[in-house]
Design an enzyme around this catalytic site. Structure first.
Site, PDB file in Angstrom:
ATOM      1  N   GLU A 124      14.681  54.491 -13.620  1.00 29.19           N
ATOM      2  CA  GLU A 124      14.054  54.990 -12.404  1.00 29.19           C
ATOM      3  C   GLU A 124      13.452  56.379 -12.612  1.00 29.19           C
ATOM      4  OE1 GLU A 124      16.036  53.317  -8.554  1.00 29.19           O
ATOM      5  OE2 GLU A 124      17.670  53.770  -9.963  1.00 29.19           O
TER       6      GLU A 124
ATOM      7  N   GLU B 225      22.682  47.904 -13.891  1.00 29.00           N
ATOM      8  CA  GLU B 225      23.562  48.160 -12.753  1.00 29.00           C
ATOM      9  C   GLU B 225      23.738  46.915 -11.880  1.00 29.00           C
ATOM     10  OE1 GLU B 225      19.731  50.383 -11.431  1.00 29.00           O
ATOM     11  OE2 GLU B 225      20.374  49.214 -13.158  1.00 29.00           O
TER      12      GLU B 225
END
Length: 255
Positions: free
Chosen positions: A109, A129
């Site tokens: 990200e 994740e």
């Protein structure tokens, strides 16, 4: 305790380095705060025309949030700047990610936050994740589809699979793939090239592209047109330089 984030001026670039190699540059709460401070310093620094974001140690760009210190994130989840430091903010100047090794979860990200991504062949990318039920909350669900398209973004977001640099390049995630150890050097070359261009028009074009990507075409064209009067003098000066022979045949391309 050493500073988890280093800020260095290298030519026209501000090099921001996550310096936690013992944790694969995973970001805990204090590191996120240091990243936000580095971002603010970059925005306030007129001499820094480009920000280059990288990770120390050569093994990881950033492996995401430090899940062994997840409690340090409790107070950051709703912050306007974003849990990882600045991921809900849009910089006013270009940014480049120099990626060596793991670029995963929140680390991906951070890379998606950047305008350009330079990575080595051995780098890897993904949203692991997914396996632990940790959400993407640092812009990944919004930026990844804008960069690679919704179908490819959903593949990575839903599956959590890890891809190598070749696949990342093939789907448009990466700007350039370079040999081992060369990501930062190449990113700095890009930075100097971008810094050599007339800044007002480049920044206006960048702003129109970023802000207009989700707009209907007619609205995007209006947004683009807004910059015309502001940068017209620069355009006239540039046209005069071209008429005088500057920049022809690719000379002065910058990168």
């Amino acid at each position: 305790m050493p500073d988890p984030v280093r800020y260095e001026q290298v030519g026209a670039a501000a090099v921001v380095t996550i310096d936690r190699p013992e944790r694969r540059n995973a970001v805990d709460g204090p590191t996120a705060e240091a990243l936000h401070a580095a971002y603010q310093r970059f925005e306030a620094d007129d001499e820094a025309r480009i920000m280059v974001l990288t990770g120390a140690g050569g093994v990881a760009f950033c492996a995401g949030a430090d899940l062994k210190a997840v409690e340090t994130y409790a107070s950051r989840l709703s912050l306007a700047e974003g849990p990882m430091g600045f991921t809900r903010l849009t910089p006013s100047k270009p940014t480049i990610a120099a990626i060596e090794g793991y670029c995963l979860a929140g680390g991906l990200e951070l890379a998606l936050w950047c305008d350009l991504r330079i990575a080595t062949h051995a780098s890897s990318f993904g949203c692991p994740e997914r396996r632990w039920g940790v959400p993407l909350i640092d812009g990944g669900t919004q930026r990844l589809p804008r960069i690679v398209g919704l179908g490819r973004a959903l593949d990575l977001i839903l599956s959590g699979r890890i891809i190598d640099a070749d696949e990342a390049s093939a789907i448009g995630l990466l700007t350039e793939v370079v040999p081992a150890g060369g990501a930062l050097e190449r990113a700095l070359t890009w930075a100097e090239g971008l810094a050599s261009f007339p800044q007002e028009t480049m920044l206006a074009d960048r702003r129109a592209a970023i802000e207009g990507v989700g707009l209907p075409l007619a609205e995007g064209l209006l947004l683009e047109a807004e910059a015309g009067p502001t940068v017209f003098a620069d355009a006239v000066a540039g046209a005069a330089r071209f008429a005088g022979g500057e920049g022809r045949g690719g000379a002065g391309a910058g990168v």
